[in-house]
Write a protein that holds these residues in place. Structure first.
Motif, mmCIF file in Angstrom:
data_model
loop_
_atom_site.group_PDB
_atom_site.id
_atom_site.type_symbol
_atom_site.label_atom_id
_atom_site.label_comp_id
_atom_site.label_asym_id
_atom_site.label_seq_id
_atom_site.Cartn_x
_atom_site.Cartn_y
_atom_site.Cartn_z
ATOM 1 N N ILE A 272 1.021 -1.603 -0.146
ATOM 2 C CA ILE A 272 0.281 -0.423 0.553
ATOM 3 C C ILE A 272 0.792 1.482 0.270
ATOM 4 N N SER A 273 2.146 1.592 0.625
ATOM 5 C CA SER A 273 3.313 2.843 1.071
ATOM 6 C C SER A 273 3.373 2.686 -1.066
ATOM 7 N N GLY A 274 3.261 1.443 -1.370
ATOM 8 C CA GLY A 274 4.610 1.785 -2.639
ATOM 9 C C GLY A 274 3.497 1.795 -3.682
ATOM 10 N N THR B 37 1.145 -0.515 10.811
ATOM 11 C CA THR B 37 -0.187 -0.135 10.544
ATOM 12 C C THR B 37 0.067 -0.495 9.551
ATOM 13 N N THR B 38 -1.706 -0.320 8.381
ATOM 14 C CA THR B 38 -1.833 0.035 6.384
ATOM 15 C C THR B 38 -2.132 0.923 6.781
ATOM 16 N N HIS B 39 -2.288 2.832 7.490
ATOM 17 C CA HIS B 39 -2.546 3.431 7.602
ATOM 18 C C HIS B 39 -0.862 4.251 7.723
ATOM 19 N N GLY C 124 1.217 -6.510 -0.988
ATOM 20 C CA GLY C 124 2.503 -7.226 -0.316
ATOM 21 C C GLY C 124 1.673 -7.610 0.546
ATOM 22 N N ARG C 125 1.949 -7.064 1.939
ATOM 23 C CA ARG C 125 0.701 -7.180 3.573
ATOM 24 C C ARG C 125 -0.216 -7.933 3.301
ATOM 25 N N ILE C 126 -0.885 -6.497 2.747
ATOM 26 C CA ILE C 126 -2.515 -6.852 2.291
ATOM 27 C C ILE C 126 -2.838 -7.969 1.426
ATOM 28 N N PRO D 167 12.493 -8.733 -8.778
ATOM 29 C CA PRO D 167 12.659 -8.448 -7.403
ATOM 30 C C PRO D 167 13.984 -7.876 -7.861
ATOM 31 N N VAL D 168 14.230 -6.712 -7.801
ATOM 32 C CA VAL D 168 15.171 -6.117 -7.487
ATOM 33 C C VAL D 168 15.947 -6.647 -6.469
ATOM 34 N N ARG D 169 17.840 -6.287 -6.831
ATOM 35 C CA ARG D 169 18.878 -6.897 -6.155
ATOM 36 C C ARG D 169 19.520 -6.336 -5.621
ATOM 37 N N LEU E 17 8.328 -1.530 -9.377
ATOM 38 C CA LEU E 17 8.940 -2.376 -9.493
ATOM 39 C C LEU E 17 8.670 -3.808 -8.039
ATOM 40 N N GLU E 18 7.647 -4.958 -8.382
ATOM 41 C CA GLU E 18 7.541 -6.156 -7.351
ATOM 42 C C GLU E 18 8.050 -7.542 -7.578
ATOM 43 N N ALA E 19 8.477 -7.935 -6.188
ATOM 44 C CA ALA E 19 9.508 -8.639 -6.614
ATOM 45 C C ALA E 19 8.601 -10.584 -7.084
ATOM 46 N N ALA F 48 -3.140 -7.703 6.822
ATOM 47 C CA ALA F 48 -3.494 -6.389 7.159
ATOM 48 C C ALA F 48 -5.098 -7.506 7.679
ATOM 49 N N HIS F 49 -5.249 -6.747 9.102
ATOM 50 C CA HIS F 49 -7.268 -7.803 9.225
ATOM 51 C C HIS F 49 -7.915 -5.952 9.464
ATOM 52 N N TRP F 50 -7.654 -5.589 10.182
ATOM 53 C CA TRP F 50 -9.207 -4.660 10.650
ATOM 54 C C TRP F 50 -8.170 -3.194 10.223
ATOM 55 N N ILE F 51 -8.995 -2.176 9.847
ATOM 56 C CA ILE F 51 -8.522 -0.750 9.871
ATOM 57 C C ILE F 51 -7.984 -0.374 11.014
ATOM 58 N N GLY G 248 6.546 3.461 3.840
ATOM 59 C CA GLY G 248 6.482 2.053 4.443
ATOM 60 C C GLY G 248 6.424 1.752 5.798
ATOM 61 N N GLU G 249 5.962 1.264 6.252
ATOM 62 C CA GLU G 249 5.292 1.058 7.323
ATOM 63 C C GLU G 249 6.286 1.161 8.407
ATOM 64 N N ALA G 250 7.578 0.879 8.232
ATOM 65 C CA ALA G 250 8.520 1.025 9.478
ATOM 66 C C ALA G 250 8.796 2.110 9.662
HETATM 67 C C1 6YU Z 1 -2.961 -3.386 10.379
HETATM 68 C C2 6YU Z 1 -3.723 -4.997 10.286
HETATM 69 N N1 6YU Z 1 -2.340 -6.880 11.116
HETATM 70 C C3 6YU Z 1 -1.152 -8.822 9.993
HETATM 71 C C4 6YU Z 1 -0.183 -9.186 9.408
HETATM 72 C C5 6YU Z 1 0.927 -9.071 9.219
HETATM 73 C C6 6YU Z 1 0.790 -7.407 8.891
HETATM 74 N N2 6YU Z 1 -0.585 -5.364 9.174
HETATM 75 P P1 6YU Z 1 4.046 -4.172 2.053
HETATM 76 O O1 6YU Z 1 5.489 -5.160 2.536
HETATM 77 O O2 6YU Z 1 2.920 -4.506 1.780
HETATM 78 O O3 6YU Z 1 4.868 -3.826 0.845
HETATM 79 C C7 6YU Z 1 6.230 -4.427 0.441
HETATM 80 C C8 6YU Z 1 6.632 -4.855 -0.680
HETATM 81 O O4 6YU Z 1 8.059 -4.760 -1.804
HETATM 82 C C9 6YU Z 1 5.561 -5.943 -0.952
HETATM 83 O O5 6YU Z 1 5.122 -6.342 -2.183
HETATM 84 C C10 6YU Z 1 7.023 -7.012 -0.989
HETATM 85 O O6 6YU Z 1 7.035 -8.054 -2.360
HETATM 86 C C11 6YU Z 1 8.105 -5.653 -1.977
HETATM 87 N N3 6YU Z 1 9.221 -6.391 -1.985
HETATM 88 C C12 6YU Z 1 9.926 -6.473 -0.873
HETATM 89 N N4 6YU Z 1 11.934 -7.055 -1.520
HETATM 90 C C13 6YU Z 1 11.411 -6.253 -3.148
HETATM 91 C C14 6YU Z 1 12.293 -6.066 -3.571
HETATM 92 N N5 6YU Z 1 13.140 -6.209 -3.756
HETATM 93 N N6 6YU Z 1 12.509 -6.127 -5.020
HETATM 94 C C15 6YU Z 1 11.080 -5.585 -5.442
HETATM 95 N N7 6YU Z 1 9.725 -6.085 -4.259
HETATM 96 C C16 6YU Z 1 9.909 -6.219 -3.199
HETATM 97 N N8 6YU Z 1 -2.867 -2.918 9.326
HETATM 98 O O7 6YU Z 1 -3.398 -1.219 9.998
HETATM 99 N N9 6YU Z 1 -4.286 -3.714 10.360
HETATM 100 O O8 6YU Z 1 -5.252 -5.090 12.095
HETATM 101 C C17 6YU Z 1 -3.053 -5.172 10.892
HETATM 102 C C18 6YU Z 1 -1.392 -7.552 10.597
HETATM 103 C C19 6YU Z 1 -0.137 -10.928 9.113
HETATM 104 C C20 6YU Z 1 1.592 -8.743 7.911
HETATM 105 C C21 6YU Z 1 -0.314 -7.071 9.679
HETATM 106 C C22 6YU Z 1 -1.698 -4.707 9.738
HETATM 107 C C23 6YU Z 1 0.545 -4.641 8.922
HETATM 108 C C24 6YU Z 1 0.210 -4.020 7.786
HETATM 109 O O9 6YU Z 1 -0.557 -5.124 6.691
HETATM 110 C C25 6YU Z 1 1.346 -3.586 7.139
HETATM 111 O O10 6YU Z 1 1.980 -2.063 8.170
HETATM 112 C C26 6YU Z 1 1.063 -2.627 5.524
HETATM 113 O O11 6YU Z 1 0.926 -3.183 4.800
HETATM 114 C C27 6YU Z 1 2.878 -2.718 4.315
HETATM 115 O O12 6YU Z 1 2.563 -2.640 3.653
HETATM 116 P P2 6YU Z 1 3.945 -2.035 3.180
HETATM 117 O O13 6YU Z 1 4.239 -0.916 1.972
HETATM 118 O O14 6YU Z 1 4.575 -0.515 3.519
HETATM 119 O O15 6YU Z 1 4.397 -3.378 2.952
HETATM 120 C C28 6YU Z 1 1.244 0.851 21.424
HETATM 121 C C29 6YU Z 1 1.710 0.003 20.001
HETATM 122 C C30 6YU Z 1 2.569 -1.230 19.214
HETATM 123 C C31 6YU Z 1 2.051 -0.900 17.980
HETATM 124 N N10 6YU Z 1 1.676 -1.670 17.844
HETATM 125 C C32 6YU Z 1 0.189 -1.661 17.887
HETATM 126 C C33 6YU Z 1 -0.825 -1.958 16.218
HETATM 127 C C34 6YU Z 1 -0.711 -3.070 15.771
HETATM 128 C C35 6YU Z 1 -1.387 -3.921 14.236
HETATM 129 N N11 6YU Z 1 -1.543 -4.636 14.050
HETATM 130 C C36 6YU Z 1 -1.268 -4.930 13.137
HETATM 131 C C37 6YU Z 1 -2.311 -6.213 13.065
HETATM 132 C C38 6YU Z 1 -3.226 -7.604 12.371
HETATM 133 C C39 6YU Z 1 -3.875 -8.524 12.587
#
Ligand code: 6YU
Length: 498
Positions: A14-16, A468-470, A42-44, A233-235, A34-36, A58-61, A458-460
């Protein structure tokens, strides 16, 4: 056309996609994602299961209300149930999601609701206190786990003696669920000082009736089809270079894919998960990343939270049951137990959600399991997990004839090479500052070479909404805006769209 900057985005999570959408809207058309893997999101990731869809990632908003851009977008795209969008739903202050409908103990008995609720309240108040150290008051190596244990130690002398063992085992179960929320092996690994920097938005967490991926698909619809390149996949990300393109322009950035293909760009937005960066940060970017960034990548936390979906012919739970909690008697947060992963991995699973609505999805439970035990689970066969889960539920419900699930699905987030875990947390030894360091673009300020060659989203990279997704979405917008601001200072954005 030749003055249009070439922007590459690594990762179609979602970030990309959010970054691409914003750049495209602002007229930046020389754009590639570019997606690997073979899919976007991704994580959605919503997958067919049972009678409907389940969420692999990701499960919930979290906090669906006006300040949550994922909620805003999803409402605009009309992806949510009316109930989730109601004013009332948006106003709910939902600090701790630890509300259980039924709690079973390992001796096959239901634990009295009042006891669970009393312990839950105590636990929530301590957790709330643990978020109050953002301005100091604790050492750099204090953890959330050690703080909570200190609170428990200070209070259990006042409990009814006969209740101490039960309450301790309940608290231990709460801590296991907290590990799932933070995506960590142990709350002892989560830094205390920065814990409160994570910001909770109001609103009662909601789900997507047509899957979380319906949001990603809507964002994709606003982009031309050929922008996203799958299985790329980007190396290596080469920067600070002078690479000549076929258009004879000189580009500072060259991306090399695993298959040898190359892509030239003026800017690249790196959105790969922190888990991937942890594995290969030293060789992924060339010349190598500055030391402070490498250190931030190493110090930040990225753990594993997996799900186990179990479909049943008939529910063994009550119709209004929402979450089932499992409590192992004899466990205590104050006593460190020796873990034999083969035998004990399943003890880490402390809660199962009943997926809603059963009319659409069937009778499906979703168990959450975090940490080393979760990573161990990924090495087991489906059959083994199926029989372990059947035995577990028979034991806890006290029904030796409970029919086994008719279908099982487990996620494998740790084994996915391009994610390598689930989401980030602020680990002991790091701080919110590391998140900001990770988010800084390269070259660093003061470097005379071309600006904004490598940007990070990205989320980190979101200090308040990591995991989170947001947070991910906002980080994509942030980096798109960084580029747009840069160019709007130089020339009119409109020229590029010609
Ligand atoms: C949310 C939720 N949720 C459960 C589980 C998970 C996550 N999240 P992406 O990884 O999506 O994209 C990167 C892409 O890059 C990917 O497609 C790769 O294939 C690609 N890539 C990598 N290397 C590459 C290369 N070399 N070349 C090319 N491409 C490459 N978020 O809001 N609600 O319920 C959950 C949950 C099992 C795994 C979640 C949830 C996290 C989100 O899914 C996640 O943040 C975003 O989707 C990431 O998006 P992105 O674009 O950054 O990366 C106080 C305090 C406490 C702190 N925490 C509390 C919050 C709780 C978080 N809850 C999560 C809970 C669940 C259940």
């Amino acid at each position: 056309e030749s003055s249009c900057p070439a922007v590459a985005i690594i990762g179609s999570g979602i970030s990309g996609l959010a970054a691409a959408q914003q750049l495209y809207r602002q007229g930046i058309r020389n754009l590639r994602i570019l997606e690997a893997t073979g899919r976007t999101g991704g994580r959605i990731w919503s997958q067919e299961y049972g009678k409907g869809l389940v969420e692999i990632g990701a499960h919930w908003i979290h906090g669906p209300s006006t300040k949550n851009p994922v909620f805003q977008l999803s409402s605009q795209y009309d992806l949510l149930d009316p109930g989730s969008m109601s004013e009332e739903n948006q106003l709910v202050e939902f600090d701790s999601p630890l509300i259980f409908s039924v709690t079973y103990s390992s001796s096959g008995k239901k634990i009295n609701c009042e006891t669970v609720s009393d312990v839950g309240k105590m636990y929530s108040s301590w957790l709330h206190k643990s978020k109050a150290f953002t301005h100091g008051g604790c050492g750099p190596h204090n953890s959330v786990g050690s703080f909570l244990k200190q609170e428990i130690s200070g209070s259990y002398h006042d409990w009814d003696r006969e209740q101490v063992d039960l309450k301790m085992s309940l608290l231990n179960a709460f801590l296991k669920t907290e590990c799932c929320i933070s995506g960590t092996h142990s709350m002892d690994d989560v830094a205390l000082g920065p814990f409160g920097e994570y910001t909770t938005l109001p609103g009662l967490d909601c789900t997507f009736p047509r899957g979380y991926e319906s949001l990603v698909n809507q964002i994709k619809l606003s982009l031309p089809n050929d922008i996203v390149l799958l299985n790329k996949p980007v190396r290596t990300v080469n920067w600070k270079g002078s690479f000549q393109g076929q258009d004879s322009r000189i580009y500072p950035v060259k991306l090399e894919c695993e298959n040898g293909e190359t892509f030239l760009a003026d800017h690249v937005i790196v959105t790969v998960p922190l888990g991937f960066l942890k594995e290969c940060a030293d060789r992924f970017v060339c010349p190598t990343l500055p030391y402070n960034k490498l250190e931030a990548i190493q110090n930040m936390g990225f753990g594993t939270n997996n799900k186990i979906f179990l479909e049943f012919e008939k529910p063994f739970w009550e119709p209004e049951c929402y979450v089932i909690q499992l409590v192992w008697e004899g466990e205590s947060p104050l006593v460190k137990s020796q873990i034999n992963l083969q035998q004990d991995w399943i003890k880490k699973l402390s809660c199962l959600f009943v997926l809603q609505p059963p009319a659409q999805i069937g009778h499906v439970l979703c168990g959450f399991i975090a940490g080393n035990e979760s990573e161990f689970m990924e090495t087991l066969s489906k059959e083994e997990i199926h029989s372990t889960m059947t035995n577990l539920l028979r034991r806890f419900t006290g029904n030796p004839n409970l029919p086994p699930p008719i279908n099982i699905l487990c996620t494998h987030w740790h084994s996915k090479p391009y994610t390598h875990g689930s989401y980030s947390y602020v680990a002991v030894g790091s701080s919110g500052r590391d998140i900001d360091i990770l988010a800084q673009p390269l070259p660093e300020k003061g470097d005379p070479s071309k600006p904004l060659q490598v940007l990070f989203a990205g989320e980190a990279t979101h200090r308040n909404f990591y995991s989170t997704t947001h947070g991910a979405l906002l980080s994509g917008w942030r980096e798109a805006e960084r580029l747009i601001n840069h160019y709007s200072g130089l020339r009119s954005v409109g020229n590029w769209s010609k």
